[in-house]
Design an enzyme around this catalytic site. Structure first.
Site, PDB file in Angstrom:
ATOM      1  CB  ALA A  72      -1.302  -1.623  24.530  1.00  0.00           C
ATOM      2  CE1 TYR A 139      -5.563   1.502  14.894  1.00  0.00           C
ATOM      3  CE2 TYR A 139      -5.409   2.348  12.644  1.00  0.00           C
ATOM      4  CZ  TYR A 139      -4.801   1.967  13.828  1.00  0.00           C
ATOM      5  OH  TYR A 139      -3.442   2.077  13.958  1.00  0.00           O
ATOM      6  CG  PHE A 208      -7.648  -5.836  -1.509  1.00  0.00           C
ATOM      7  CD1 PHE A 208      -8.295  -7.001  -1.895  1.00  0.00           C
ATOM      8  CD2 PHE A 208      -6.870  -5.872  -0.352  1.00  0.00           C
ATOM      9  CE1 PHE A 208      -8.192  -8.175  -1.151  1.00  0.00           C
ATOM     10  CE2 PHE A 208      -6.764  -7.036   0.403  1.00  0.00           C
ATOM     11  CZ  PHE A 208      -7.425  -8.185  -0.001  1.00  0.00           C
ATOM     12  NE  ARG A 281      -7.761  -3.188   2.824  1.00  0.00           N
ATOM     13  CZ  ARG A 281      -6.562  -3.269   3.399  1.00  0.00           C
ATOM     14  NH1 ARG A 281      -6.088  -4.460   3.751  1.00  0.00           N
ATOM     15  NH2 ARG A 281      -5.825  -2.201   3.611  1.00  0.00           N
ATOM     16  CG  ASP A 284      -7.869   0.087   1.198  1.00  0.00           C
ATOM     17  OD1 ASP A 284      -7.575   0.193   2.403  1.00  0.00           O
ATOM     18  OD2 ASP A 284      -7.694  -0.968   0.548  1.00  0.00           O
TER      19      ASP A 284
HETATM   20  N1  UFG Z   1      -3.484  -4.574  -0.138  1.00  0.00           N
HETATM   21  C1  UFG Z   1      -3.707  -5.455  -1.169  1.00  0.00           C
HETATM   22  N2  UFG Z   1      -3.638  -6.799  -0.912  1.00  0.00           N
HETATM   23  C2  UFG Z   1      -3.357  -7.290   0.344  1.00  0.00           C
HETATM   24  C3  UFG Z   1      -3.135  -6.375   1.396  1.00  0.00           C
HETATM   25  C4  UFG Z   1      -3.214  -5.016   1.123  1.00  0.00           C
HETATM   26  O1  UFG Z   1      -3.954  -5.061  -2.309  1.00  0.00           O
HETATM   27  O2  UFG Z   1      -3.315  -8.516   0.516  1.00  0.00           O
HETATM   28  C5  UFG Z   1      -3.506  -3.135  -0.422  1.00  0.00           C
HETATM   29  C6  UFG Z   1      -4.531  -2.390   0.392  1.00  0.00           C
HETATM   30  O3  UFG Z   1      -5.781  -2.432  -0.215  1.00  0.00           O
HETATM   31  C7  UFG Z   1      -3.900  -1.001   0.448  1.00  0.00           C
HETATM   32  C8  UFG Z   1      -2.399  -1.283   0.441  1.00  0.00           C
HETATM   33  O4  UFG Z   1      -2.261  -2.606  -0.051  1.00  0.00           O
HETATM   34  O5  UFG Z   1      -4.214  -0.304  -0.713  1.00  0.00           O
HETATM   35  C9  UFG Z   1      -1.776  -1.217   1.817  1.00  0.00           C
HETATM   36  O6  UFG Z   1      -2.568  -2.005   2.702  1.00  0.00           O
HETATM   37  P1  UFG Z   1      -2.109  -2.358   4.185  1.00  0.00           P
HETATM   38  O7  UFG Z   1      -3.223  -3.174   4.789  1.00  0.00           O
HETATM   39  O8  UFG Z   1      -0.751  -2.949   4.174  1.00  0.00           O
HETATM   40  O9  UFG Z   1      -1.995  -0.956   4.881  1.00  0.00           O
HETATM   41  P2  UFG Z   1      -3.063   0.220   5.016  1.00  0.00           P
HETATM   42  O10 UFG Z   1      -2.547   1.334   4.178  1.00  0.00           O
HETATM   43  O11 UFG Z   1      -4.448  -0.213   4.777  1.00  0.00           O
HETATM   44  O12 UFG Z   1      -3.014   0.484   6.572  1.00  0.00           O
HETATM   45  C10 UFG Z   1      -1.906   0.981   7.244  1.00  0.00           C
HETATM   46  C11 UFG Z   1      -1.887   0.447   8.658  1.00  0.00           C
HETATM   47  C12 UFG Z   1      -3.123   0.850   9.393  1.00  0.00           C
HETATM   48  C13 UFG Z   1      -3.261   2.333   9.330  1.00  0.00           C
HETATM   49  C14 UFG Z   1      -3.210   2.812   7.912  1.00  0.00           C
HETATM   50  C15 UFG Z   1      -3.198   4.294   7.870  1.00  0.00           C
HETATM   51  O13 UFG Z   1      -1.801  -0.949   8.627  1.00  0.00           O
HETATM   52  O14 UFG Z   1      -3.024   0.445  10.740  1.00  0.00           O
HETATM   53  O15 UFG Z   1      -2.015   2.349   7.279  1.00  0.00           O
HETATM   54  O16 UFG Z   1      -3.413   4.703   6.596  1.00  0.00           O
HETATM   55  F1  UFG Z   1      -4.442   2.709   9.848  1.00  0.00           F
END
Ligand code: UFG
Length: 327
Positions: A72, A139, A208, A281, A284
């Protein structure tokens, strides 16, 4: 074992609950349904609706619990930057209430859903568990604080804890009569967002940033199938040692760029899936790839399903799988 699964109505908590039940464990789910879905709690589990702060002591007081698996949480990086107090309160504050309830009811073990976001921007990849922890958002900071708290509870009170630091989770559980996958109201994750375009929900994937120092300029991530991830929880549960806190990364050791993920989605769906580059974004990191050597060495875990399997299962879930089995 008799286990409490907090957040068991969510994507990962629901899949882990299903695997726990299949392995013969007794599962009680505690979830406030703020982001989860009652029909994501697998048949065979008992759902209690409530917050950890208000309800965990009451549930654990029933007695006989061997462990808690704690999912959770609030988990949107962007939202955490906008509303840090919410993340400290829901993630750390409610976890302290849970840990206090565990202590008062003598529950000896916890397996905690930690994150790669505890590391922040790495100096070296693949990232090992001894890498510096410098989270770049509330987070990740709130999850790191929980990891630290677990280590202290292990030292002070003899709690046995394992923190599993997830990298990027994708895919779905597809079984006869039970399918569980990602159903976030606000979807930020790459794989479901790309597949939505193939479903006709939107005109193009938003990429992004394509000016990162990576081979194709887009961010590189390490994807792990939710069923492989769930299996790691069952191994961790069996391996928790009282009085110790252990951290394991969960990834595959292989990185895929955003463009590579889009390409796999095109292959799986047969849809052209247009994509357009947009601004980066905020927050990242360019590359996040895990070394999972430690959990392989200690528990024998290694992922068995590749990115194509993850995308194929997520696609099956989105096209045929909603909603889940009876509840
Ligand atoms: N991305 C895009 N377009 C989108 C969605 C994501 O280009 O529509 C890119 C993001 O910028 C990033 C990659 O795809 O470069 C992955 O993005 P996600 O949101 O799928 O995952 P994240 O790596 O940002 O985050 C994940 C988990 C988080 C955690 C993180 C740890 O979702 O909870 O990994 O690194 F904190």
């Amino acid at each position: 074992m008799k286990v409490l699964v907090t957040g068991g109505a969510g994507y990962i908590g629901g899949v882990v609950s299903a695997r726990l039940i299949a392995a013969g464990h007794e599962v009680i789910v505690l979830d406030d349904l703020s982001t989860g879905h009652a029909d994501a709690v697998p048949p065979g589990a008992t759902l209690v609706i409530g917050t950890l702060r208000d309800t965990s002591f009451r549930v654990l007081s029933e007695g006989g619990f061997d462990a808690v698996l704690h999912f959770a949480a609030k988990s949107l990086v962007g939202e955490s930057v906008e509303k840090p107090a919410l993340y400290w309160d829901k993630n750390l504050g409610e976890t302290l209430a849970l840990l206090d309830a565990m202590r008062r009811t003598d529950v000896p073990r916890i397996v905690f859903s930690s994150t790669a976001a505890t590391y922040g921007e790495p100096d070296v990849t693949p990232i090992t568990e001894t890498a510096p922890t410098r989270p770049t958002n509330p987070y990740g900071a709130s999850k790191l604080a929980i990891d630290t708290t677990l280590a202290e509870f292990a030292r002070l009170y003899g709690l046995g804890g394992v923190s599993l630091r997830y990298f990027n989770v994708a895919g779905a559980l597809l079984e006869d009569g039970l399918t569980l996958g990602e159903r976030h109201t606000v979807e930020t994750h790459l794989v479901p967002n790309v597949l939505k375009i193939a479903l006709g929900d939107g005109d193009a994937v938003r990429i992004f940033g394509e000016d990162y120092p990576t081979p194709d300029g887009t961010c590189v991530r390490d994807y792990v199938h939710v069923v492989d991830l769930a299996d790691a929880h069952l191994l961790a549960l069996d391996a928790v040692v009282p009085g110790t806190h252990t951290i394991f990364n969960l990834g595959s050791g292989t990185g895929y760029s955003v463009r590579a993920v889009v390409e796999v989605c095109r292959e799986v769906t047969g849809h052209p899936i247009p994509a357009r580059a947009e601004a980066r974004r905020p927050g990242d990191p360019a590359v996040l790839v895990a070394s999972s050597d430690e959990i392989h060495r200690a528990l024998g875990w290694k992922p068995e399903r590749d990115l194509t399997a993850m995308v194929a299962d997520a696609w099956t879930f989105l096209t045929t799988g909603l909603p889940t089995g009876p509840r």
